[in-house]
Design an enzyme around this catalytic site. Structure first.
Site, PDB file in Angstrom:
ATOM      1  N   HIS A   1     -48.833   8.357 -47.904  1.00  0.00           N
ATOM      2  CA  HIS A   1     -49.782   9.085 -48.768  1.00  0.00           C
ATOM      3  C   HIS A   1     -51.058   9.499 -48.050  1.00  0.00           C
ATOM      4  O   HIS A   1     -52.005   9.928 -48.711  1.00  0.00           O
ATOM      5  CB  HIS A   1     -50.187   8.227 -49.973  1.00  0.00           C
ATOM      6  CG  HIS A   1     -49.068   7.921 -50.911  1.00  0.00           C
ATOM      7  ND1 HIS A   1     -48.804   8.671 -52.035  1.00  0.00           N
ATOM      8  CD2 HIS A   1     -48.141   6.939 -50.897  1.00  0.00           C
ATOM      9  CE1 HIS A   1     -47.770   8.149 -52.676  1.00  0.00           C
ATOM     10  NE2 HIS A   1     -47.346   7.095 -52.001  1.00  0.00           N
TER      11      HIS A   1
ATOM     12  N   LYS B   1     -62.283  13.127 -59.650  1.00  0.00           N
ATOM     13  CA  LYS B   1     -61.445  12.458 -58.655  1.00  0.00           C
ATOM     14  C   LYS B   1     -62.317  11.390 -58.014  1.00  0.00           C
ATOM     15  O   LYS B   1     -63.529  11.374 -58.246  1.00  0.00           O
ATOM     16  CB  LYS B   1     -60.927  13.444 -57.611  1.00  0.00           C
ATOM     17  CG  LYS B   1     -62.032  14.355 -57.020  1.00  0.00           C
ATOM     18  CD  LYS B   1     -61.502  15.311 -55.982  1.00  0.00           C
ATOM     19  CE  LYS B   1     -60.806  16.521 -56.520  1.00  0.00           C
ATOM     20  NZ  LYS B   1     -59.382  16.597 -56.220  1.00  0.00           N
ATOM     21  N   ARG B   2     -61.722  10.489 -57.239  1.00  0.00           N
ATOM     22  CA  ARG B   2     -62.547   9.507 -56.538  1.00  0.00           C
ATOM     23  C   ARG B   2     -63.610  10.224 -55.696  1.00  0.00           C
ATOM     24  O   ARG B   2     -63.389  11.341 -55.218  1.00  0.00           O
ATOM     25  CB  ARG B   2     -61.670   8.622 -55.628  1.00  0.00           C
ATOM     26  CG  ARG B   2     -60.820   7.647 -56.398  1.00  0.00           C
ATOM     27  CD  ARG B   2     -61.674   6.671 -57.194  1.00  0.00           C
ATOM     28  NE  ARG B   2     -62.360   5.739 -56.321  1.00  0.00           N
ATOM     29  CZ  ARG B   2     -61.950   4.504 -56.032  1.00  0.00           C
ATOM     30  NH1 ARG B   2     -60.840   4.036 -56.579  1.00  0.00           N
ATOM     31  NH2 ARG B   2     -62.642   3.727 -55.225  1.00  0.00           N
TER      32      ARG B   2
ATOM     33  N   LYS C   1     -63.400  14.772 -49.923  1.00  0.00           N
ATOM     34  CA  LYS C   1     -63.135  15.581 -51.128  1.00  0.00           C
ATOM     35  C   LYS C   1     -64.302  16.536 -51.432  1.00  0.00           C
ATOM     36  O   LYS C   1     -64.199  17.414 -52.266  1.00  0.00           O
ATOM     37  CB  LYS C   1     -62.861  14.675 -52.324  1.00  0.00           C
ATOM     38  CG  LYS C   1     -61.592  13.825 -52.166  1.00  0.00           C
ATOM     39  CD  LYS C   1     -61.377  12.909 -53.351  1.00  0.00           C
ATOM     40  CE  LYS C   1     -60.278  11.880 -53.161  1.00  0.00           C
ATOM     41  NZ  LYS C   1     -58.930  12.393 -53.469  1.00  0.00           N
TER      42      LYS C   1
ATOM     43  N   THR D   1     -53.011  15.263 -57.135  1.00  0.00           N
ATOM     44  CA  THR D   1     -52.188  15.407 -58.339  1.00  0.00           C
ATOM     45  C   THR D   1     -53.058  15.880 -59.500  1.00  0.00           C
ATOM     46  O   THR D   1     -52.553  16.476 -60.448  1.00  0.00           O
ATOM     47  CB  THR D   1     -51.492  14.078 -58.706  1.00  0.00           C
ATOM     48  OG1 THR D   1     -52.459  13.033 -58.595  1.00  0.00           O
ATOM     49  CG2 THR D   1     -50.329  13.795 -57.811  1.00  0.00           C
TER      50      THR D   1
ATOM     51  N   LYS E   1     -52.576  18.538 -62.826  1.00  0.00           N
ATOM     52  CA  LYS E   1     -52.922  18.260 -64.238  1.00  0.00           C
ATOM     53  C   LYS E   1     -53.828  19.362 -64.790  1.00  0.00           C
ATOM     54  O   LYS E   1     -53.664  19.805 -65.930  1.00  0.00           O
ATOM     55  CB  LYS E   1     -53.614  16.893 -64.354  1.00  0.00           C
ATOM     56  CG  LYS E   1     -52.700  15.736 -63.981  1.00  0.00           C
ATOM     57  CD  LYS E   1     -53.464  14.439 -63.734  1.00  0.00           C
ATOM     58  CE  LYS E   1     -52.613  13.473 -62.922  1.00  0.00           C
ATOM     59  NZ  LYS E   1     -53.384  12.360 -62.358  1.00  0.00           N
TER      60      LYS E   1
END
Ligand code: 26Q
Length: 844
Positions: free
Chosen positions: A371, A562-563, A568, A670, A674
């Site tokens: 991952h 998200k985290r 990110k 992911t 969504k």
């Protein structure tokens, strides 16, 4: 409304497991009275939740018993998904929908004077995961059950899950998650299926009766693992699979020997140390920490799970020779990779197989999903720590490595570089174990989680493995379950789609394509917009009630949840917001598309920079939301404690989905799926599954910006100088200077300095390099949003083309290409009680 349950309604045990409304009402009352021990006088909403949940569970139990028994008897191959994390989200609503009971329960609740939604909202979700990886495991369990694949999810029953986040004075504060405090109606303790797990000690060799040399491990301490089973119902099928989570206990409640010699505290300390193993989830993802307790957790659940599988296998077979015909074991990232030497140990030391036999069975049993590409995420245990906890496993790993490297040397004679690169033991510094290499060597298949991620595995981090075994690395792009991420989370859109194209899309997401023609239907577009608007009303009510925040539901909802991680790039989003703020301040009459910018996500408690980013988001929010020049057109809302439950609320309201990681860093993502499934249009980089989403929805329906993977590589190779971008872009400089000036920190120049210094001097995730492209792309998105009909068209087409991103597709691929299993429909052998009467099984 006051509940109208009366004491007289509690008379006899409800025995019919059907969904007759009156029987349901009696069942609630029964559970409330006998299980909760409550009457109308003392009942709380949570008691009602427990009663309703237990009523659902009873009805699920019927299918569950039939499924597990049929699967055991049929000897169909069982998929065992080993994962240190599962993030299933609240069970009640999902179970009602999957079992097809939602309407009956809603009526029964209403007739009892209750609101089912209020009851559903009582559930404290099991936060047994950090984020993407754990949530993916939960989506996969849903798809496995829905596709009628016999499967067990094995993991850890953390007493404290992911911490609860509160925002205090703009900073993240962590609170322990006591999810079990009010009881967990979904789990069943299986006290008869306990397993023993050893730790520490030493190894011995001995000669057995046949004169063969054998090895054994003599652990210094033993801990007991107790399984707790949670049923996982498929969508409108008989299959109900199992999530089996292990909890650690001391072998005896007190060590009487120690007690007798007076070491009362020593005995209690041992008990506490055993229970500590499953006490708390480590809240740091993407950052390896070599903590002994973490390794204990990993080994603990892996050992219990493998022994459980062997127990089941030997229930029907005399030997373990054909174990791999009955079990396919998936290793979810390297966290459970110690399964490989543990399985070898069980076969060699406890079941007396020889090495070749044992290794053959092992490598036919396991497969491994990778991952991450980030070097700091790779599990690498110092040899000394590993050996002190698992001495026999270390010996076995040495032997695996020795045999593996012999193979490598045969293939590449004289090439010691490749030997060093492939070795399971990293000898470049203090010796350590590369768990990813162990997983690769011991597995039949290795998979990445999106096309670009798999490509990068093949060409960079696992390039030598790919050269050695060209068939072994495959791609299986992640997916999400439409049951939770549409039916549960976005019932209004689900209803609209059902009315338009029927319900087949729920289990065959490619059917959404049938929505495409409706993108040109004005009435449908109006209905589509109304759904989004009503969803926005829900989140606005939530923000008002919980946080006293007002959201303009006519604005563009721009969401990044998200985290919190530098890769990110939440701070890139923030630089854009500050740029809009500056433009408005410079020109208060500017015709800016009104925006609500929503952020959500937890920072690892020890990740200073991530916590500073949260503080900075809230600091910007405070200024922007209160400035009369900007507050009507720009609003920043940090939605605290992002988890599955807040996800239900936030994905359906988003117009614009922020997927802005540096290209090459996000394995898949992911959340991106969504959002798009709920009709958000993506602004994103060419990273992870974004690339495939764009391919599916079409480039006109996706806002792409930023450097590509090769461009990133090139820029980094030629020497990246972030300050050049700062100096040459006026808007970028103004945004950074405004933070530095203390404008968002009550004049404090130092507060955000570490963030700014990092950006200007290092900027490892190329925020400044991608800034201009991002800001210009945002402008295009904002302009598009004003053309409402065109935007709605894009939104509809995004949903219509999301078929690929169902976890049903991913699971079908795993079944075909990795596990080689087929659906196994469950026939009901045990009838509902009492319709078919009950036949008591003979005691075994
Ligand atoms: C490791 C060692 C010690 C403590 C914690 C951990 C740890 C825990 C969780 C390391 C990593 C994780 C989680 C990683 C994760 O969620 N990865 C994400 O997986 C998703 C599903 O494949 C992808 O979509 C994301 O891109 C990836 O970041």
């Amino acid at each position: 409304m006051e509940p109208t349950l009366s004491a007289t309604s509690v008379q006899a045990a409800p025995t019919n497991h059907s969904c007759d409304i009156n029987k349901l009402k009696r069942a609630f009352a029964y559970k409330l009275f006998y299980q909760q021990g409550k009457t109308v006088l003392s009942v709380s909403l949570n008691d009602y939740y427990q009663a309703v949940a237990l009523t659902v569970r009873d009805r699920m139990q019927h299918l569950f018993i039939n499924s597990t028994e049929a699967q055991l008897e049929k000897e169909s191959r069982l998929v065992c998904y080993l994962s240190a994390e599962f993030l299933p989200g609240p069970h009640l609503c999902n179970s009602l929908i999957n079992l097809g009971f939602f309407n009956e329960f809603a009526i029964a609740a209403r007739e009892t004077g209750l609101d089912l939604k209020a009851i559903i909202d009582q559930e404290k979700e099991p936060g047994l995961g950090n984020g993407g990886l754990g949530r993916l495991a939960a989506c996969y369990l849903d798809s496995l059950a829905t596709q009628q694949i016999p499967a067990i999810g094995y993991g850890i029953r953390y007493e404290f899950g992911m911490f609860d986040q509160e925002i205090v004075n703009g900073w993240q504060k962590e609170f322990s998650d006591r999810w079990l405090q009010l009881g967990n109606p979904w789990e069943v303790k299986k006290a008869d299926l306990v397993q023993e797990v050893g730790f520490g000690g030493c190894t011995e060799s001995y000669v057995n009766g046949q004169g063969n040399r054998h090895h054994r491990w003599v652990p210094a301490r033993v801990v007991i693992g107790i399984p707790y089973d949670t049923p996982i119902p498929g969508y409108k099928v008989n299959t109900v699979n199992t999530l089996r989570l292990w909890s650690a206990e001391a072998p005896k409640s007190f060590d009487f020997q120690d007690f007798n010699v007076g070491d009362y505290f020593g005995a209690v300390a041992e008990k506490i140390s055993a229970e500590n193993i499953t006490k708390v989830l480590y809240p740091n993802d993407e950052q390896f920490q070599g903590k002994k307790l973490r390794l204990e957790q990993q080994y603990f659940f892996v050992c219990c799970s493998l022994k459980d599988m062997i127990r089941m296998h030997l229930f029907c077979h005399d030997s373990l020779d054909n174990f791999h015909d009955n079990f396919a074991v998936q290793i979810n990232d390297t966290h459970p990779a110690v399964a490989i030497p543990e399985f070898m140990r069980l076969l060699l030391d406890e079941h007396c197989l020889n090495w070749e036999e044992a290794w053959d069975i092992t490598t036919r049993t396991f497969s491994y999903t990778n991952h991450t590409l980030l070097p700091e995420s790779q599990d690498k245990w110092p040899l000394s720590l590993f050996g002190s906890l698992l001495p026999r496993h270390l010996e076995i790993i040495f032997e695996i490595n020795h045999r593996f490297l012999d193979q490598v040397r045969l293939r590449y004679p004289g090439d010691e570089t490749i030997v060093r690169n492939l070795s399971i033991i990293d000898e470049s510094g203090p010796r350590s174990l590369r768990m990813a290499h162990l997983a690769c060597v011991g597995s039949q298949t290795i998979n990445g989680v999106a096309a670009v991620h798999t490509h990068l595995l093949k060409t960079s981090s696992l390039a030598d493995f790919h050269r050695l075994w060209p068939q072994k690395i495959i791609n299986i792009t992640n997916g999400v379950t439409p049951r939770r991420w549409m039916l549960v989370s976005n019932p209004r859109l689900s209803q609209l789609i059902n009315e338009a194209i029927g319900e087949a899309w729920i289990t065959d997401l490619t059917q959404l394509r049938r929505l495409e023609p409706l993108a040109d239907d004005a009435a449908f577009r109006t209905a589509w917009r109304r759904v989004k608007q009503e969803n926005k009303e829900d989140i606005a009510a939530f923000a008002r009630d919980r946080h006293r925040v007002t959201l303009d539901i006519n604005a563009l909802f721009d969401v990044q949840v998200k985290r919190i991680h530098e890769y990110k790039r939440q701070h890139l989003n923030l630089l854009h917001i500050i740029t809009l703020y500056n433009r408005l301040k410079a020109n208060p009459t500017l015709d800016l598309t009104p925006r609500v910018c929503i952020f959500g996500g937890k920072a690892a408690p020890g990740y200073f920079m991530a916590k500073l980013i949260i503080k900075c988001i809230n600091a910007v929010a405070e200024v922007v939301n209160n400035d009369p020049d900007t507050r009507d057109r720009l609003h920043v809302y940090f939605l605290p404690n992002h988890n599955v439950q807040t996800g239900h609320l936030v994905y359906p309201v988003s117009d614009l989905s922020e997927q802005i990681s540096l290209a090459g860093k996000e394995a898949s993502g992911t959340g991106n799926m969504k959002f798009a499934l709920s009709g958000a249009v993506t602004i994103g980089t060419a990273d992870g599954a974004n690339i495939e989403i764009r391919e599916e929805v079409g480039e006109d329906n996706f806002f792409l910006f930023g450097l590509s993977v090769p461009e990133v590589e090139q820029l980094q190779a030629t020497g990246y100088r972030p300050a050049d971008y700062y100096l040459s872009d006026d808007e970028l400089r103004a945004a950074i200077d405004l933070i530095r000036s203390g404008h968002f920190s009550h004049g404090d120049h130092d507060l955000f300095q570490p963030l700014l210094t990092n950006l200007l001097e290092h900027d490892p995730y190329l925020v400044l390099a991608d800034y201009r492209s991002y800001v210009d792309c945002q402008q295009q998105a904002a302009d598009s949003y004003r053309k409402r009909e065109q935007w709605t068209r894009m939104s509809i087409l995004n949903v219509a083309r999301m078929g690929k991103f169902s976890s049903d597709r991913s699971i079908a691929q795993y079944c075909r290409e990795v596990w080689r299993v087929k659906p196994f429909p469950i026939e009901l052998k045990w009838q509902r009680i009492p319709e078919g009467g009950i036949v008591f099984p003979r005691l075994s």
